[in-house]
Design an enzyme around this catalytic site. Structure first.
Site, PDB file in Angstrom:
ATOM      1  N   SER A 103      36.123  76.155  71.318  1.00 22.36           N
ATOM      2  CA  SER A 103      36.325  75.700  72.700  1.00 22.36           C
ATOM      3  C   SER A 103      37.607  76.262  73.306  1.00 22.36           C
ATOM      4  CB  SER A 103      36.396  74.175  72.728  1.00 22.36           C
ATOM      5  OG  SER A 103      35.236  73.631  72.145  1.00 22.36           O
ATOM      6  N   CYS A 125      32.988  72.221  67.799  1.00 20.06           N
ATOM      7  CA  CYS A 125      32.388  71.299  68.766  1.00 20.06           C
ATOM      8  C   CYS A 125      30.912  71.599  68.998  1.00 20.06           C
ATOM      9  CB  CYS A 125      33.157  71.370  70.084  1.00 20.06           C
ATOM     10  SG  CYS A 125      32.394  70.385  71.381  1.00 20.06           S
ATOM     11  N   CYS A 144      30.810  67.893  67.848  1.00 20.32           N
ATOM     12  CA  CYS A 144      30.460  66.997  68.959  1.00 20.32           C
ATOM     13  C   CYS A 144      28.999  67.100  69.402  1.00 20.32           C
ATOM     14  CB  CYS A 144      31.314  67.302  70.178  1.00 20.32           C
ATOM     15  SG  CYS A 144      33.008  67.742  69.827  1.00 20.32           S
ATOM     16  N   LYS A 162      26.218  66.363  66.629  1.00 16.49           N
ATOM     17  CA  LYS A 162      26.445  64.943  66.293  1.00 16.49           C
ATOM     18  C   LYS A 162      25.873  64.043  67.385  1.00 16.49           C
ATOM     19  CE  LYS A 162      29.495  62.961  68.217  1.00 16.49           C
ATOM     20  NZ  LYS A 162      30.925  62.980  68.031  1.00 16.49           N
ATOM     21  N   GLY A 213      37.437  55.957  57.563  1.00 16.44           N
ATOM     22  CA  GLY A 213      37.403  54.923  58.596  1.00 16.44           C
ATOM     23  C   GLY A 213      37.786  55.497  59.940  1.00 16.44           C
ATOM     24  N   TYR A 225      36.989  58.713  63.107  1.00 20.47           N
ATOM     25  CA  TYR A 225      35.933  59.057  64.066  1.00 20.47           C
ATOM     26  C   TYR A 225      34.610  59.382  63.355  1.00 20.47           C
ATOM     27  CZ  TYR A 225      39.151  59.951  68.039  1.00 20.47           C
ATOM     28  OH  TYR A 225      40.055  59.852  69.059  1.00 20.47           O
ATOM     29  N   ILE A 226      34.694  60.355  62.437  1.00 19.64           N
ATOM     30  CA  ILE A 226      33.451  60.903  61.891  1.00 19.64           C
ATOM     31  C   ILE A 226      32.724  59.861  61.050  1.00 19.64           C
ATOM     32  CG2 ILE A 226      32.501  62.678  60.348  1.00 19.64           C
ATOM     33  CD1 ILE A 226      34.645  64.588  61.345  1.00 19.64           C
ATOM     34  N   GLU A 244      31.089  57.296  63.251  1.00 24.79           N
ATOM     35  CA  GLU A 244      29.952  57.838  64.004  1.00 24.79           C
ATOM     36  C   GLU A 244      28.749  58.039  63.078  1.00 24.79           C
ATOM     37  OE1 GLU A 244      31.666  61.270  65.968  1.00 24.79           O
ATOM     38  OE2 GLU A 244      32.449  60.010  67.587  1.00 24.79           O
ATOM     39  N   ARG A 279      39.665  53.363  52.866  1.00 21.31           N
ATOM     40  CA  ARG A 279      40.800  53.021  51.990  1.00 21.31           C
ATOM     41  C   ARG A 279      41.753  52.026  52.626  1.00 21.31           C
ATOM     42  NH1 ARG A 279      44.677  58.425  52.113  1.00 21.31           N
ATOM     43  NH2 ARG A 279      45.119  58.373  54.336  1.00 21.31           N
ATOM     44  N   GLY A 292      39.415  63.298  57.328  1.00 15.95           N
ATOM     45  CA  GLY A 292      40.332  64.092  58.128  1.00 15.95           C
ATOM     46  C   GLY A 292      40.104  65.583  57.960  1.00 15.95           C
ATOM     47  N   THR A 337      38.200  68.231  71.813  1.00 12.89           N
ATOM     48  CA  THR A 337      37.724  69.435  72.501  1.00 12.89           C
ATOM     49  C   THR A 337      38.325  69.620  73.899  1.00 12.89           C
ATOM     50  OG1 THR A 337      35.677  69.448  71.267  1.00 12.89           O
ATOM     51  CG2 THR A 337      35.634  70.573  73.389  1.00 12.89           C
ATOM     52  N   ALA A 352      36.748  58.689  72.807  1.00 10.97           N
ATOM     53  CA  ALA A 352      35.636  57.787  72.505  1.00 10.97           C
ATOM     54  C   ALA A 352      35.138  58.056  71.104  1.00 10.97           C
ATOM     55  CB  ALA A 352      34.503  58.004  73.496  1.00 10.97           C
ATOM     56  N   HIS A 358      27.530  45.434  90.188  1.00 12.82           N
ATOM     57  CA  HIS A 358      26.926  44.283  89.524  1.00 12.82           C
ATOM     58  C   HIS A 358      25.434  44.470  89.307  1.00 12.82           C
ATOM     59  CE1 HIS A 358      26.699  40.111  88.326  1.00 12.82           C
ATOM     60  NE2 HIS A 358      25.655  39.958  89.112  1.00 12.82           N
ATOM     61  N   GLU A 396      32.020  46.293  85.268  1.00  9.12           N
ATOM     62  CA  GLU A 396      32.598  45.456  86.333  1.00  9.12           C
ATOM     63  C   GLU A 396      33.595  44.447  85.772  1.00  9.12           C
ATOM     64  OE1 GLU A 396      30.156  42.498  88.399  1.00  9.12           O
ATOM     65  OE2 GLU A 396      28.713  42.558  86.741  1.00  9.12           O
TER      66      GLU A 396
HETATM   67  P1  NDP Z   1      40.223  60.913  61.183  1.00 10.46           P
HETATM   68  O1  NDP Z   1      41.614  61.405  61.117  1.00 10.46           O
HETATM   69  O2  NDP Z   1      39.706  60.318  62.424  1.00 10.46           O
HETATM   70  O3  NDP Z   1      39.982  59.852  60.026  1.00 10.46           O
HETATM   71  C1  NDP Z   1      40.212  60.179  58.683  1.00 10.46           C
HETATM   72  C2  NDP Z   1      39.884  58.953  57.868  1.00 10.46           C
HETATM   73  O4  NDP Z   1      39.880  59.293  56.495  1.00 10.46           O
HETATM   74  C3  NDP Z   1      40.896  57.841  58.050  1.00 10.46           C
HETATM   75  O5  NDP Z   1      40.218  56.627  58.072  1.00 10.46           O
HETATM   76  C4  NDP Z   1      41.775  57.978  56.826  1.00 10.46           C
HETATM   77  O6  NDP Z   1      42.340  56.767  56.404  1.00 10.46           O
HETATM   78  C5  NDP Z   1      40.782  58.452  55.789  1.00 10.46           C
HETATM   79  N1  NDP Z   1      41.356  59.223  54.717  1.00 10.46           N
HETATM   80  C6  NDP Z   1      42.278  60.203  54.787  1.00 10.46           C
HETATM   81  N2  NDP Z   1      42.524  60.711  53.569  1.00 10.46           N
HETATM   82  C7  NDP Z   1      41.747  60.043  52.702  1.00 10.46           C
HETATM   83  C8  NDP Z   1      41.564  60.089  51.299  1.00 10.46           C
HETATM   84  N3  NDP Z   1      42.226  60.966  50.550  1.00 10.46           N
HETATM   85  N4  NDP Z   1      40.702  59.234  50.743  1.00 10.46           N
HETATM   86  C9  NDP Z   1      40.021  58.354  51.495  1.00 10.46           C
HETATM   87  N5  NDP Z   1      40.150  58.258  52.829  1.00 10.46           N
HETATM   88  C10 NDP Z   1      41.005  59.088  53.429  1.00 10.46           C
HETATM   89  O7  NDP Z   1      39.354  62.156  60.699  1.00 10.46           O
HETATM   90  P2  NDP Z   1      37.808  62.461  60.778  1.00 10.46           P
HETATM   91  O8  NDP Z   1      37.542  63.286  59.575  1.00 10.46           O
HETATM   92  O9  NDP Z   1      37.005  61.242  61.012  1.00 10.46           O
HETATM   93  O10 NDP Z   1      37.724  63.350  62.076  1.00 10.46           O
HETATM   94  C11 NDP Z   1      38.539  64.508  62.174  1.00 10.46           C
HETATM   95  C12 NDP Z   1      39.015  64.731  63.577  1.00 10.46           C
HETATM   96  O11 NDP Z   1      37.921  65.201  64.344  1.00 10.46           O
HETATM   97  C13 NDP Z   1      39.487  63.482  64.306  1.00 10.46           C
HETATM   98  O12 NDP Z   1      40.843  63.242  64.113  1.00 10.46           O
HETATM   99  C14 NDP Z   1      39.192  63.806  65.727  1.00 10.46           C
HETATM  100  O13 NDP Z   1      40.303  64.466  66.241  1.00 10.46           O
HETATM  101  C15 NDP Z   1      38.018  64.749  65.669  1.00 10.46           C
HETATM  102  N6  NDP Z   1      36.761  64.078  66.050  1.00 10.46           N
HETATM  103  C16 NDP Z   1      36.633  63.549  67.289  1.00 10.46           C
HETATM  104  C17 NDP Z   1      35.465  62.929  67.666  1.00 10.46           C
HETATM  105  C18 NDP Z   1      35.332  62.337  69.022  1.00 10.46           C
HETATM  106  O14 NDP Z   1      36.132  62.638  69.880  1.00 10.46           O
HETATM  107  N7  NDP Z   1      34.346  61.460  69.263  1.00 10.46           N
HETATM  108  C19 NDP Z   1      34.337  62.822  66.758  1.00 10.46           C
HETATM  109  C20 NDP Z   1      34.591  63.377  65.458  1.00 10.46           C
HETATM  110  C21 NDP Z   1      35.753  63.984  65.130  1.00 10.46           C
HETATM  111  P3  NDP Z   1      43.762  56.263  56.942  1.00 10.46           P
HETATM  112  O15 NDP Z   1      43.533  55.684  58.282  1.00 10.46           O
HETATM  113  O16 NDP Z   1      44.155  55.261  55.914  1.00 10.46           O
HETATM  114  O17 NDP Z   1      44.641  57.456  56.955  1.00 10.46           O
END
Ligand code: NDP
Length: 450
Positions: free
Chosen positions: A15, A43, A48, A51, A176, A178-179, A182, A199, A262, A311, A341, A436, A441
């Site tokens: 992007s 994306c 995106c 997905k 826990g 975004y991905i 979702e 975790r 992540g 993105t 979102a 409404h 609203e």
């Molecule tokens: P995120 O950073 O959103 O979440 C990573 C998750 O993995 C957290 O819950 C984190 O826990 C956990 N984690 C990290 N390391 C470990 C580990 N070693 N063992 C177990 N759990 C772990 O990353 P995602 O992979 O979900 O998404 C990547 C990026 O992609 C996002 O940051 C976002 O920028 C983008 N994205 C955006 C979307 C949207 O706009 N709708 C949709 C999908 C992706 P903790 O909180 O404890 O660190």
């Protein structure tokens, strides 16, 4: 041309890179771009867009279940044809990739298919070809990470999930963020038994705490087995799937174990050390407000800089870079009040500050909020509640943040983002009439602070 092949060479056709290329070309620059995989980047190709198409597919189950309450006689079992969904989805992705290629062709950008590496000042190697450019833009994005535990190679990243050729029926998802949030909804809607393993104590770290609690509760009510404060310690292949060993001593048997822990900035094998481009301690390229790296001829935009990894942010960073360097209009983009979102089910969306962030910054914060049963859930008897919340600076009456958990939360937050970006006051929201009957609203009918 200063003897260079190009005025600008962009590494990465996602992007940010594609937008920067097109805009720089429109300013008269001779532009080349290299993409190692497919034009469109994460994306469009494996993020995106596919997905969201899968999210739409997964939402039909809820609609079928709700239909009876509205007088429809739709009998289960509801049979989903996974290969047909995948074929339709991939056809759309192919089409969009073609659109990206067309945009670049029409802008006169030369597209190189291959892996690019910086090879000293102003030199780029694309596979074996040497290319020279006055300015270089790195827009290589990020890639999913895997934890360092036994059997991690059996986990499917978000990249791999899009290549599944048949529907998994037992899925565990690590994460826990975004991905994870979702895909737990997507797989659950498509009929799988889903366990989401996080975790931390609560999902979506960094979001408003009330939104996090509310969404976690809603995800569980939708049938996902959401478990917090738990880790996967090892994974083993079995004859029909895999065994997932957990930190509480229990084991799960699944077909697919998805890792959503992540992403890591894609800077390895880029040759950054040959050109003096510095990265921070997590590998993100260091940039200034104009996206310039520590080498004045090299810029970087998007996830590879780990600013706000979304993105629309990458697109704006790419556009601002091109205007700054080739359009004679230096501009930096603001990374504040970026709406976001999570396409979970229901969705969660936010713009601005969470309650905790606001209270750390402003001495006098008022919270307005409401949790209620959305109208759609009434006839269907669905056990669903929406949450809306406004964070307000009591001294100036400025709205600092808006948060929502509801179907279509993503659509609703966009309008609020405009208002908050424009400095809306709570009094302006009170003076605005509602549409409404809608969920949105409620944002203009919140009278009493908590
Ligand atoms: P995120 O950073 O959103 O979440 C990573 C998750 O993995 C957290 O819950 C984190 O826990 C956990 N984690 C990290 N390391 C470990 C580990 N070693 N063992 C177990 N759990 C772990 O990353 P995602 O992979 O979900 O998404 C990547 C990026 O992609 C996002 O940051 C976002 O920028 C983008 N994205 C955006 C979307 C949207 O706009 N709708 C949709 C999908 C992706 P903790 O909180 O404890 O660190």
């Amino acid at each position: 041309m200063h003897g260079f092949d190009f005025d600008l060479f962009v590494v990465g056709g996602g992007s940010g890179g594609v937008r920067a290329s097109r805009i720089a070309a429109s300013h008269g620059a001779r532009v080349g771009i290299a993409e190692a995989y497919r034009l469109g980047g994460t994306c469009v190709i494996r993020g995106c867009v596919p997905k969201k198409l899968m999210m739409y597919a997964s939402q039909f189950r809820g609609a079928f279940e709700d239909a009876w309450g509205y007088g429809w006689n739709i009998e289960g079992p509801y049979v989903h044809d996974w290969p047909r969904m995948v074929a339709a989805r991939d056809e759309e992705i192919d089409r969009l990739e073609g659109v990206y290629r067309g945009l670049l062709d029409r802008a006169g950008v030369a597209v190189f298919q291959g892996r690019a590496e910086l090879d000293g000042p102003n030199r780029i190697l694309v596979d074996d070809q040497i290319i020279t450019a006055k300015t270089i833009l790195i827009a290589t994005g990020a890639a999913p990470v895997r934890p360092d535990i036994p059997g991690a190679k059996f986990m499917a990243t978000s990249d791999d999930i899009f290549s599944l050729r048949k529907a998994p029926s037992r899925v565990a998802i690590i994460g826990g963020g975004y991905i994870a949030c979702e895909f737990s909804g997507i797989f659950s809607g498509l009929g799988a038994q889903v366990v989401q393993l996080h975790r931390g104590e609560q999902i979506l770290r960094g979001f408003d705490d009330e939104l996090r609690d509310h969404l976690a509760d809603q995800i569980s009510r939708r049938g996902v087995d959401l478990r917090c404060s738990i880790q996967v310690t090892a994974v083993e292949r079995t004859h029909d799937g895999m065994s997932v060993y957990l930190s509480d001593g229990s084991t799960l048997e699944v077909d697919t174990l998805m890792i959503a822990a992540g992403r890591q900035c894609a800077t390895s094998r880029l040759g950054l050390d040959t050109v003096g481009v510095e990265v921070d301690d997590i590998g993100a390229i260091k940039v200034d407000q104009f996206s310039c790296t520590t080498n004045p001829g090299i810029y970087a935009v998007g996830d590879v800089t780990n600013r706000v990894n979304l993105t629309p942010v990458a697109v704006q960073e790419g556009h601002a870079f091109a205007d700054t360097v080739f359009g004679g209009r230096p501009r930096a983009i603001s990374h504040e009040n970026v709406p976001n979102a999570v396409f979970s089910q229901p969705q969660a969306a936010s713009v601005g500050l969470s309650e905790t962030q606001a209270k750390a910054k402003y001495p006098n914060v008022k919270i307005f909020g409401s949790s209620f049963r959305p109208m759609t859930a009434v006839l269907s008897s669905r056990d669903e509640r929406a949450l809306i919340k406004l964070v307000v600076d009591a001294s100036s009456d400025r709205v600092l943040g808006a948060h929502i958990v509801a179907a279509d939360a993503a659509e609703i937050i966009q309008g609020l983002a405009i208002a908050i970006k424009s400095g809306v006051r709570k009094a302006d929201m009170d003076a605005t009439l509602g549409v409404h009957p809608t969920i949105a609203e409620e944002f203009v009918t919140l009278r009493e602070p908590r």
